[in-house]
Scaffold this motif. Structure first.
Motif, mmCIF file in Angstrom:
data_model
loop_
_atom_site.group_PDB
_atom_site.id
_atom_site.type_symbol
_atom_site.label_atom_id
_atom_site.label_comp_id
_atom_site.label_asym_id
_atom_site.label_seq_id
_atom_site.Cartn_x
_atom_site.Cartn_y
_atom_site.Cartn_z
ATOM 1 N N UNK A 105 4.904 71.957 54.257
ATOM 2 C CA UNK A 105 5.989 72.822 54.730
ATOM 3 C C UNK A 105 6.842 72.025 55.712
ATOM 4 N N UNK A 106 8.147 72.028 55.493
ATOM 5 C CA UNK A 106 9.104 71.439 56.431
ATOM 6 C C UNK A 106 9.755 72.569 57.218
ATOM 7 N N UNK A 107 9.659 72.494 58.521
ATOM 8 C CA UNK A 107 10.296 73.484 59.397
ATOM 9 C C UNK A 107 11.590 72.851 59.918
ATOM 10 N N UNK A 108 12.705 73.316 59.408
ATOM 11 C CA UNK A 108 14.009 72.709 59.685
ATOM 12 C C UNK A 108 14.742 73.552 60.724
ATOM 13 N N UNK A 109 14.927 72.984 61.912
ATOM 14 C CA UNK A 109 15.662 73.659 62.992
ATOM 15 C C UNK A 109 17.030 72.989 63.086
ATOM 16 N N UNK A 110 18.045 73.731 62.697
ATOM 17 C CA UNK A 110 19.375 73.170 62.467
ATOM 18 C C UNK A 110 20.341 73.439 63.609
ATOM 19 N N UNK A 111 21.136 72.438 63.991
ATOM 20 C CA UNK A 111 22.201 72.662 64.974
ATOM 21 C C UNK A 111 23.481 73.165 64.307
ATOM 22 N N UNK A 112 24.404 73.625 65.116
ATOM 23 C CA UNK A 112 25.817 73.798 64.748
ATOM 24 C C UNK A 112 26.053 74.579 63.462
ATOM 25 N N UNK A 113 25.344 75.683 63.294
ATOM 26 C CA UNK A 113 25.621 76.527 62.125
ATOM 27 C C UNK A 113 26.952 77.231 62.254
ATOM 28 N N UNK A 114 27.269 77.691 63.479
ATOM 29 C CA UNK A 114 28.416 78.578 63.653
ATOM 30 C C UNK A 114 29.737 77.939 63.237
ATOM 31 N N UNK A 115 29.854 76.645 63.360
ATOM 32 C CA UNK A 115 31.102 76.032 62.920
ATOM 33 C C UNK A 115 30.932 75.180 61.677
ATOM 34 N N UNK A 137 3.647 67.329 62.761
ATOM 35 C CA UNK A 137 4.422 66.106 62.896
ATOM 36 C C UNK A 137 5.853 66.516 63.229
ATOM 37 N N UNK A 138 6.487 65.808 64.144
ATOM 38 C CA UNK A 138 7.817 66.220 64.614
ATOM 39 C C UNK A 138 8.773 65.042 64.607
ATOM 40 N N UNK A 139 9.973 65.291 64.092
ATOM 41 C CA UNK A 139 11.061 64.311 64.156
ATOM 42 C C UNK A 139 12.242 64.977 64.837
ATOM 43 N N UNK A 140 12.829 64.285 65.809
ATOM 44 C CA UNK A 140 13.960 64.830 66.561
ATOM 45 C C UNK A 140 15.229 64.042 66.282
ATOM 46 N N UNK A 141 16.366 64.614 66.706
ATOM 47 C CA UNK A 141 17.640 63.934 66.587
ATOM 48 C C UNK A 141 18.168 63.848 65.167
ATOM 49 N N UNK A 142 17.715 64.743 64.286
ATOM 50 C CA UNK A 142 18.171 64.724 62.899
ATOM 51 C C UNK A 142 19.538 65.410 62.832
ATOM 52 N N UNK A 143 20.552 64.671 62.436
ATOM 53 C CA UNK A 143 21.898 65.236 62.417
ATOM 54 C C UNK A 143 22.422 65.526 63.801
ATOM 55 N N UNK A 144 21.979 64.761 64.791
ATOM 56 C CA UNK A 144 22.414 64.971 66.172
ATOM 57 C C UNK A 144 21.324 65.605 66.998
ATOM 58 N N UNK A 145 21.198 66.930 66.897
ATOM 59 C CA UNK A 145 20.202 67.638 67.706
ATOM 60 C C UNK A 145 19.215 68.430 66.855
ATOM 61 N N UNK A 146 19.168 68.165 65.567
ATOM 62 C CA UNK A 146 18.239 68.880 64.702
ATOM 63 C C UNK A 146 16.807 68.408 64.868
ATOM 64 N N UNK A 147 15.867 69.280 64.518
ATOM 65 C CA UNK A 147 14.435 68.986 64.605
ATOM 66 C C UNK A 147 13.792 69.357 63.270
ATOM 67 N N UNK A 148 12.868 68.524 62.804
ATOM 68 C CA UNK A 148 12.101 68.822 61.598
ATOM 69 C C UNK A 148 10.623 68.697 61.934
ATOM 70 N N UNK A 149 9.881 69.762 61.687
ATOM 71 C CA UNK A 149 8.435 69.745 61.832
ATOM 72 C C UNK A 149 7.785 69.746 60.461
#
Length: 379
Positions: free
Chosen positions: A120-130, A41-53
């Protein structure tokens, strides 16, 4: 095609198309497509450009999360690789392309093989560097929409051999505070310094005095770093400046130390400015909080690592790192653990010649999967 070869292809595709924080549209679309291909199952646009599977197996009601960061840095690449960045001025100089590929590999491995009971939640996070991506996902309801009880993340470590794993309980990465000190006076002709109150000498004195914060104002047992990284003025070759900006960052592992650094910086800036008959204004912000691993889950993660790696290659991190990671923001909500995996003899992180070592991809994917199977055991 093997999982190893697929992960290498994914990683190199991501490396060739790096995107800065909150601009990871191609990257997040790539991730979402792969997760759907694996049956998640996939959700997009979490926190802008984040993805959660989301992947479920069995009847267990416990959920854990695995996190990878997706963003690149504003650094021009200098590798001449066949898959070098095609986006001028932006490159994956910290290995987030590898982190993303490792988590995708773990998702496919767990989807195909199972071996766990729960979610299991697969959290793909944007904008870590800042330091804004985790906060953005949390503000967008990550915990409420995709609840989990604990979270794990991996980061590659240049210099640590491939297949090796390191972490420790307690503080493992530091807070990062940013500061700017603006000195204002009266500039003028370089031939007549007595006619004004120029700020360059005051700025130089301030930079030197800031070095006493760690040396003379913090306890020897406390870890602290104060680094001036820029000194900018409005002067020119024959004109004394009337304005100077001193910028930098500070690192620490305890809120009390961060507070003391700020306090002493304000005292030093004001006192030095008064000495030179100029004014000082200090702006002090806290960008990253300390990353503190849960003691029990750190040991659990190391135990999982020993099931897929040579136990002699799995051990405690020697000391906390003064780098920062916004994975720490998730740990304000649930316990978790952040681990380091070997990247071999590569260039340092944030270097224009850095490249993630593809030999480490399968080790990271297996480590993610091993943590899931240990924390969500069947039966």
């Amino acid at each position: 095609m093997t999982l190893e070869s697929d992960m290498t292809a994914w990683r190199r595709d991501l490396h060739a198309h790096p995107e800065f924080g909150f601009e990871e549209r191609r990257t997040s679309a790539f991730v979402a497509a792969k997760l759907r291909e694996f049956g998640l199952e996939v959700a997009e646009g979490i926190g802008g450009t984040g993805v959660v599977g989301t992947l479920r197996r069995g009847t267990g009601n416990r959920a854990i999360a695995l996190r990878a960061d997706m963003d690149a840095l504003r650094i021009p690449e200098q590798t001449a690789l066949g898959y070098a960045s095609t986006n001028p001025g932006i490159m994956h100089a910290c290995g987030h392309d590898g982190h993303t590929a490792m988590l995708l590999g773990a998702a496919r491995m767990l989807a195909e093989e199972g071996g766990f009971d729960g979610t299991v939640r697969f959290v793909f996070q944007p904008a870590e560097e800042w330091g804004r991506g985790a906060l953005a996902m949390l503000a967008d309801g990550l915990m409420e929409r995709f609840p989990f009880e604990e979270i794990y993340g991996l980061h590659n470590d240049p210099g640590l051999p491939i297949g090796h794993v390191r972490t420790k309980a307690g503080p493992i990465m530091s807070a990062e505070d940013n500061f700017e000190i603006v000195l204002k006076g009266v500039g003028g002709h370089a031939a007549r310094p007595q006619a004004g109150n120029e700020v360059l000498v005051a700025a130089c004195a301030t930079v030197m005095n800031l070095q006493t914060i760690v040396a003379r104002r913090l306890a020897p047992t406390d870890i602290g770093v104060v680094s001036v990284t820029e000194l900018l003025t409005d002067g020119t070759r024959n004109a004394l400046p009337g304005l100077a900006r001193i910028l930098g960052d500070a690192r620490s592992f305890r809120p009390q130390v961060s507070a003391e650094i700020e306090k002493q910086m304000r005292i030093i800036a004001a006192g030095t400015a008064q000495t030179y008959n100029v004014t000082a204004e200090v702006t002090y912000t806290r960008e990253f909080v300390p990353l503190v691993n849960d003691a029990t889950l750190a040991e659990e993660a190391l135990a999982a690592a020993r099931t897929i790696a040579d136990p002699a290659h799995v051990g405690l991190a020697a000391e906390p790192l003064t780098g920062s990671e916004d994975f720490a923001r998730f740990l304000d909500h649930v316990p978790g653990c952040f681990l380091f995996t070997g990247n071999g003899n590569s260039s340092p992180l944030h270097n224009p010649t850095y490249d993630f070592n593809d030999e480490g991809l399968i080790h990271g994917a297996r480590l993610h999967a091993a943590i899931v199977r240990r924390r969500l055991p069947v039966g």
